[in-house]
Design a protein around this motif. Structure first.
Motif, PDB file in Angstrom:
ATOM      1  N   LEU A 126      -4.212   7.456 -10.989  1.00  0.00           N
ATOM      2  CA  LEU A 126      -3.848   6.065 -11.230  1.00  0.00           C
ATOM      3  C   LEU A 126      -4.878   5.164 -10.572  1.00  0.00           C
ATOM      4  N   ARG A 127      -5.429   4.242 -11.357  1.00  0.00           N
ATOM      5  CA  ARG A 127      -6.334   3.223 -10.828  1.00  0.00           C
ATOM      6  C   ARG A 127      -5.595   1.881 -10.921  1.00  0.00           C
ATOM      7  N   VAL A 128      -5.285   1.323  -9.798  1.00  0.00           N
ATOM      8  CA  VAL A 128      -4.538   0.072  -9.780  1.00  0.00           C
ATOM      9  C   VAL A 128      -5.082  -0.772  -8.644  1.00  0.00           C
ATOM     10  N   GLY A 129      -5.221  -2.072  -8.871  1.00  0.00           N
ATOM     11  CA  GLY A 129      -5.900  -2.897  -7.884  1.00  0.00           C
ATOM     12  C   GLY A 129      -5.070  -3.987  -7.251  1.00  0.00           C
ATOM     13  N   THR A 130      -4.488  -4.852  -8.067  1.00  0.00           N
ATOM     14  CA  THR A 130      -3.872  -6.080  -7.565  1.00  0.00           C
ATOM     15  C   THR A 130      -2.649  -5.822  -6.696  1.00  0.00           C
ATOM     16  N   ILE A 190       0.841  -1.203   0.000  1.00  0.00           N
ATOM     17  CA  ILE A 190       0.000   0.000   0.000  1.00  0.00           C
ATOM     18  C   ILE A 190       0.876   1.254   0.000  1.00  0.00           C
ATOM     19  N   ARG A 191       1.866   1.279   0.863  1.00  0.00           N
ATOM     20  CA  ARG A 191       2.726   2.468   0.973  1.00  0.00           C
ATOM     21  C   ARG A 191       3.550   2.668  -0.296  1.00  0.00           C
ATOM     22  N   ARG A 192       4.036   1.577  -0.872  1.00  0.00           N
ATOM     23  CA  ARG A 192       4.886   1.679  -2.064  1.00  0.00           C
ATOM     24  C   ARG A 192       4.120   2.319  -3.227  1.00  0.00           C
ATOM     25  N   ASP A 248       2.526   9.712  -5.382  1.00  0.00           N
ATOM     26  CA  ASP A 248       2.982  10.991  -4.842  1.00  0.00           C
ATOM     27  C   ASP A 248       4.193  11.517  -5.623  1.00  0.00           C
ATOM     28  N   LYS A 249       5.070  10.609  -6.021  1.00  0.00           N
ATOM     29  CA  LYS A 249       6.266  11.002  -6.767  1.00  0.00           C
ATOM     30  C   LYS A 249       5.911  11.758  -8.043  1.00  0.00           C
ATOM     31  N   TYR A 250       4.826  11.322  -8.703  1.00  0.00           N
ATOM     32  CA  TYR A 250       4.419  11.955  -9.957  1.00  0.00           C
ATOM     33  C   TYR A 250       3.258  12.929  -9.786  1.00  0.00           C
TER      34      TYR A 250
END
Length: 368
Positions: free
Chosen positions: A231-235, A22-24, A30-32
């Protein structure tokens, strides 16, 4: 309770690995300087969605209206349904949800928008929609520029539909033959999405949201192009064999299915008590996410589930057979975690060898 005291089969989630995941991804967004809106169809658990928001996610994504209802009932109040919602019943539910939360959903046709305009005609709030752009997955979404222009023009003249933005899903990156091709497909999808965003602006529509997402490319630092807002990312939160293969390690896989060895009928065959009803029969046949067998036996090198029946996993491996005992519990990392979560009533959050929380999978079965 100790993990080995759990009845099997059951779904385990390693708390420390999950929180690192989750944090990664939040740090990546946040970086972008873009928003992160995790796709919660992966885990279907409001408790995990709240963790994602606590770490920094702007809101959440769901796949179905039923999932949105459950998430809203459990305190999630910024929801995007990344799907074309068709039918007066479902649209009426969204209209009701819009009275108390921020909710938006996907469209890709004038016919669908006509239905929305009708259902929302007596609502004080406009329906908030995002147009889906087809970027190579060969699924839903606008393909032709002319169709996009017509759809934008139609929405501009609607009294009860507001164009919030556009979105795309580069799911074909799962089949990229290597990381170089994955990067190319991902960048091409961003370029195409941004092209349609510019077309909307040329028609006088300044879009609030330009949303992209698929886990494989976002596990690598391929960058995010200027103009993308979300960004939409799930897995990424739980990972699985397919995603582990894409990054070259299973160490980020937070989820596994705990199962018991129940039979060793030959010198190489092992049977455990989870089958298709607890693992699915999903495989990925090619590319960076290609899988071997029907699940990977955690902590046993190159040992996979070879076959499943409804309630049985079949493993052919003489070394494994000679290592495990009847009654021993082992963990299987699923090939694709999203449908696996939908098979269980709850997931056990674990730390080390301890069970620390029993989390209900409240969106299980919400397919409408």
């Amino acid at each position: 309770m100790k993990i080995k005291e759990l009845e099997t089969p059951c779904l385990l989630i390693d708390r420390e690995i999950m929180m690192d995941n989750i944090r990664r991804m939040q740090l990546y967004a946040d970086k972008y300087n873009v928003n992160l809106r995790p796709h919660t169809k992966t885990h279907k658990m409001p408790a995990l969605a709240k963790l994602q928001e606590q770490v920094g996610a702007k809101g959440i994504t769901v796949a179905k209206v039923g999932e949105a209802e459950v998430m809203a009932e459990n305190g999630l109040n910024d929801i995007f349904i990344a799907n074309q919602i068709v039918g007066e019943g479902k649209l009426s539910t969204i209209k009701k949800l819009a009275e108390s939360i921020d909710i938006s959903f996907g469209v890709d046709s004038i016919e669908q928008c006509k239905m929305i305009e009708k259902v929302f005609s007596d609502s004080q709030k406009q329906a908030q929609v995002l147009i889906e752009i087809e970027v190579g997955e060969n699924r839903s979404g606008i393909i032709e520029e002319s169709d996009f222009v017509l759809l934008v023009d139609y929405i501009k003249n609607c009294s009860h539909v507001n164009l919030l933005g556009i979105f795309s899903h580069d799911g074909h990156t799962y089949k990229a033959k290597d990381l170089d091709e994955c990067r190319i497909l991902y960048n091409d999808a961003q370029i195409r999405t941004l092209h349609f965003a510019r077309l909307a602006e040329e028609q006088g529509c300044k879009l609030e949201t330009v949303s992209i997402g698929s886990t494989p490319p976002l596990m690598h630092d391929f960058g995010v192009m200027e103009g993308i807002t979300e960004l939409r990312v799930g897995t990424y939160i739980l990972m699985d064999v397919a995603q582990g293969n894409a990054i070259g390690t299973y160490s980020n896989c937070a989820a596994s299915v705990l199962t018991t060895v129940i039979s060793k009928p030959t010198k190489e065959r092992v049977i455990t008590d989870v089958g298709a009803k607890g693992l699915t029969m999903q495989t990925r046949s090619g590319g960076i996410c290609a899988t071997t067998g029907l699940g990977y036996i955690k902590d046993f090198d190159h040992v996979y589930v070879n076959q499943v029946y409804d309630e049985h996993a079949i493993i052919y491996n003489e070394t494994f057979r000679n290592t495990v005992e009847i009654g021993q519990k082992v963990e299987i990392i699923p090939n694709h975690i999203c449908p696996v979560c939908n098979l269980y009533d709850n997931g056990y959050l674990i730390s080390g060898d301890e069970v620390v929380e029993d989390i209900p999978i409240l969106c299980r079965g919400k397919l409408q």
